[in-house]
Design a protein around this motif. Structure first.
Motif, short mmCIF file in Angstrom:
data_model
loop_
_atom_site.label_atom_id
_atom_site.label_comp_id
_atom_site.label_asym_id
_atom_site.label_seq_id
_atom_site.Cartn_x
_atom_site.Cartn_y
_atom_site.Cartn_z
N LYS A 27 0.81 -1.18 -0.13
CA LYS A 27 -0.15 -0.13 -0.16
C LYS A 27 0.83 1.03 -0.03
O LYS A 27 0.27 2.36 0.06
CB LYS A 27 -0.83 -0.12 1.33
N LEU A 28 2.20 1.18 0.00
CA LEU A 28 3.10 2.39 0.16
C LEU A 28 3.32 2.88 -1.52
O LEU A 28 3.81 2.25 -2.29
CB LEU A 28 4.32 1.78 0.72
N TYR A 29 2.96 4.13 -1.67
CA TYR A 29 3.14 4.70 -2.98
C TYR A 29 4.24 6.09 -2.55
O TYR A 29 3.84 6.92 -1.81
CB TYR A 29 1.78 5.45 -3.38
N THR A 30 5.49 5.75 -3.06
CA THR A 30 6.40 6.86 -3.01
C THR A 30 6.48 7.62 -4.33
O THR A 30 6.46 7.47 -5.25
CB THR A 30 7.71 6.32 -2.94
N LYS A 31 6.20 8.89 -3.87
CA LYS A 31 5.91 10.19 -4.96
C LYS A 31 7.36 10.98 -4.73
O LYS A 31 7.70 11.80 -3.94
CB LYS A 31 4.99 11.17 -4.49
N VAL A 32 8.36 10.56 -5.64
CA VAL A 32 9.67 11.08 -5.64
C VAL A 32 9.67 12.37 -6.54
O VAL A 32 9.27 12.27 -7.50
CB VAL A 32 10.68 10.02 -6.24
N MET A 33 10.23 13.32 -5.77
CA MET A 33 10.27 14.80 -6.36
C MET A 33 11.92 15.32 -6.38
O MET A 33 12.10 16.00 -5.52
CB MET A 33 9.32 15.41 -5.69
N PRO A 34 12.68 14.76 -7.39
CA PRO A 34 13.85 15.33 -7.62
C PRO A 34 13.81 16.80 -7.99
O PRO A 34 13.04 16.93 -8.98
CB PRO A 34 14.74 14.29 -8.38
N ASP A 35 14.84 17.57 -7.50
CA ASP A 35 14.82 19.13 -7.93
C ASP A 35 15.83 19.12 -9.21
O ASP A 35 17.06 18.98 -9.36
CB ASP A 35 15.73 19.84 -7.03
N ASP A 36 14.86 19.44 -10.36
CA ASP A 36 15.65 19.68 -11.60
C ASP A 36 16.55 20.68 -11.78
O ASP A 36 17.55 20.58 -12.70
CB ASP A 36 14.59 19.91 -12.83
N ASN A 37 16.41 21.76 -10.96
CA ASN A 37 17.49 22.75 -11.09
C ASN A 37 18.73 22.47 -10.49
O ASN A 37 19.92 23.03 -11.01
CB ASN A 37 16.81 24.12 -10.35
N SER A 38 18.97 21.61 -9.42
CA SER A 38 20.35 21.55 -8.83
C SER A 38 20.79 20.02 -9.06
O SER A 38 21.81 19.84 -8.52
CB SER A 38 20.11 21.54 -7.24
N LEU A 39 20.09 19.24 -9.71
CA LEU A 39 20.49 17.91 -10.05
C LEU A 39 20.71 17.87 -11.77
O LEU A 39 19.95 18.29 -12.49
CB LEU A 39 19.53 16.97 -9.59
N THR A 40 21.58 16.97 -12.01
CA THR A 40 21.46 16.44 -13.36
C THR A 40 20.52 15.57 -13.68
O THR A 40 19.91 14.91 -12.64
CB THR A 40 23.11 15.87 -13.90
N HIS A 41 20.37 15.18 -15.08
CA HIS A 41 19.24 14.21 -15.35
C HIS A 41 19.76 12.82 -14.81
O HIS A 41 18.69 12.22 -14.41
CB HIS A 41 18.92 14.22 -16.86
N GLY A 42 20.86 12.45 -14.69
CA GLY A 42 21.46 11.14 -14.31
C GLY A 42 21.31 11.23 -12.85
O GLY A 42 20.51 9.93 -12.61
N GLU A 43 21.65 12.23 -12.22
CA GLU A 43 21.42 11.97 -10.73
C GLU A 43 19.99 11.87 -10.18
O GLU A 43 19.59 11.05 -9.38
CB GLU A 43 21.90 13.28 -10.18
N ALA A 44 18.96 12.82 -10.92
CA ALA A 44 17.63 12.51 -10.92
C ALA A 44 17.21 11.29 -10.96
O ALA A 44 16.25 10.67 -10.18
CB ALA A 44 16.95 13.95 -11.56
N TRP A 45 17.39 10.61 -12.35
CA TRP A 45 16.98 9.60 -12.72
C TRP A 45 17.35 8.29 -11.86
O TRP A 45 16.54 7.35 -11.37
CB TRP A 45 17.37 9.11 -14.36
N ARG A 46 18.59 8.23 -11.49
CA ARG A 46 19.15 7.23 -10.63
C ARG A 46 18.42 7.26 -9.10
O ARG A 46 18.29 5.96 -8.72
CB ARG A 46 20.83 7.41 -10.36
N PHE A 47 18.39 8.31 -8.64
CA PHE A 47 17.67 8.44 -7.18
C PHE A 47 16.29 7.97 -7.26
O PHE A 47 15.87 7.32 -6.51
CB PHE A 47 17.77 9.79 -6.74
N THR A 48 15.37 8.53 -8.34
CA THR A 48 14.21 8.20 -8.51
C THR A 48 14.00 6.62 -8.63
O THR A 48 13.21 5.93 -8.07
CB THR A 48 13.75 8.72 -9.70
N ASN A 49 14.84 5.93 -9.57
CA ASN A 49 14.75 4.57 -9.82
C ASN A 49 15.10 3.69 -8.52
O ASN A 49 14.43 2.70 -8.10
CB ASN A 49 15.64 4.26 -11.00
N LYS A 50 16.18 4.13 -7.87
CA LYS A 50 16.53 3.58 -6.59
C LYS A 50 15.39 3.50 -5.63
O LYS A 50 15.19 2.40 -4.89
CB LYS A 50 17.70 4.06 -5.94
N ILE A 51 14.74 4.75 -5.33
CA ILE A 51 13.70 4.84 -4.56
C ILE A 51 12.38 3.97 -4.77
O ILE A 51 11.87 3.24 -3.98
CB ILE A 51 13.05 6.14 -4.09
N LEU A 52 12.10 3.99 -6.07
CA LEU A 52 10.88 3.18 -6.57
C LEU A 52 11.21 1.69 -6.52
O LEU A 52 10.36 0.82 -6.19
CB LEU A 52 10.53 3.69 -7.98
#
Length: 365
Positions: free
Chosen positions: A331-356
């Motif tokens: 029942k856990l829904y993780t809404k991942v919200m990386p900051d596009d201004n301070s992160l690169t696309h790769g950093e945001a993608w890796r963090f999101t993919n890891k958490i999900l």
């Protein structure tokens, strides 16, 4: 002349006397009027007194009659008193009997009080049971209402999903083609990586051969320590150059493989979701996970549904998410919200993919 003056004086005196008499006459007239009024008042009072006397006479007659009646009533009361005395004796005897009955009634009352206490206890138990049943009924009604709302939401979600599935069916074919192309590209990169690794191994063998040749040369020509150090440094530089070249090749191919793996994982996830229901927060516990950078510092925060956002460290972030996953499970829904201004696309993608992949219900199956 003296006689005339005397007459004038007498005339004046007579006139004064006449005036006095007239004044007295006027005063007497007023007194007469007042006396007449007093007489009329007295006559009225006399008439009232006569009427009062007649009334008193009548009242006297009535009192005489009442006195005669009271005398007769006293005689009757004397007879009744004697009868009451006899009745009192009977009542006294009856009272003794009633006291005995009262003692028996008191014992019965105590027994009834005990029975009443037991009945009150039973009544309280029944009332508590009734309250529990009422609460259970209300809870059931609330649950039923929640189920009804959830059913309506699911029906709406089903309609939305049907539309999404229809749209995704259109793109599934193109995604299959793209996934196949990416797999072929990945296979080519893997083969290229294998070739590169073989070349690196050959370079390493050449370095080892050069080292062996260095040892043989040292033994054959009996080089001095300075020459030997120079040759070792020269061949060591060559070996280091080969190692550096191998690391550069490995790093280059590793970055290409990482990018390809990310694209492949993303497309494969999209492809797999075509045959699964869309990810939805309906009926699930939602937690927002934010990630941003301040310079070189990584910042994280968590905000449970309808809660307050709290800044946490990376280890605390994973501890909190692990606790939530253990509590809510699928029942856990993780809404991942990386900051596009301070992160690169790769950093945001890796963090999101890891958490999900670690915590979100949708990625656990």
């Amino acid at each position: 002349t003296s006689a005339r003056e005397q007459l004038s004086e007498e005339k004046t005196a007579l006139l004064a006397t006449q005036q006095d008499l007239e004044n007295q006459l006027s005063s007497l007239e007023q007194d007469r009027i007042a006396l007449q009024a007093t007489r009329a008042s007295l006559q009225t009072e006399v008439a009232g007194l006569i009427a009062a006397r007649q009334q008193l006479t009548e009242e006297k007659s009535e009192l005489a009659q009442e006195l005669a009646g009271a005398t007769l009533e006293r005689k009757q009361l004397s007879g009744e008193k004697a009868a009451l005395s006899d009745e009192l004796a009977g009542v006294t005897a009856e009272s003794t009997i009633q006291q005995e009955q009262l003692a028996e009634s008191e014992g019965l009352r105590e027994q009834l009080a005990l029975d009443l206490t037991d009945l009150n206890s039973a009544l309280m138990s029944l009332q508590a049971e009734q309250s529990r049943l009422i609460m259970a009924y209300e809870t059931q009604a609330q649950d039923q209402a929640a189920v009804t709302n959830a059913r309506d939401a699911l029906l709406q979600e089903r309609d939305v999903l049907a539309d999404q599935i229809n749209a995704l069916e259109v793109t599934r074919g193109s995604l299959r083609v793209e996934v196949s192309a990416l797999r072929e590209e990945m296979s080519g990169l893997v083969r290229s990586t294998v070739s590169t690794e073989r070349a690196l191994e050959e370079s390493q063998l050449v370095g080892e051969e050069l080292t062996a040749r260095l040892a043989e040369t040292a033994l054959e020509y009996k080089l001095t320590k300075e020459e030997l150090a120079y040759l070792r440094a020269q061949y060591t530089d060559e070996v280091a150059a080969f190692a550096k070249e191998r690391e550069l090749l490995a790093a280059t191919h590793k970055e290409e493989l990482d990018i390809l793996r990310e694209r492949h994982s993303d497309l494969e996830s999209k492809y797999n979701r075509l045959v699964r229901p869309a990810r939805s927060a309906v009926g699930r516990f939602v937690v927002e996970v934010r990630f941003w950078k301040e310079g070189d510092l990584r910042r994280y925060s968590l905000r449970p549904e309808a809660g307050v956002e709290n800044s946490v460290g990376e280890s605390e972030l994973h501890q909190e998410l692990t606790t939530l996953k253990a509590r809510y499970g699928d029942k856990l829904y993780t809404k991942v919200m990386p900051d596009d201004n301070s992160l690169t696309h790769g950093e945001a993608w890796r963090f999101t993919n890891k958490i999900l992949n670690r915590y979100d219900y949708y990625y656990q199956n």
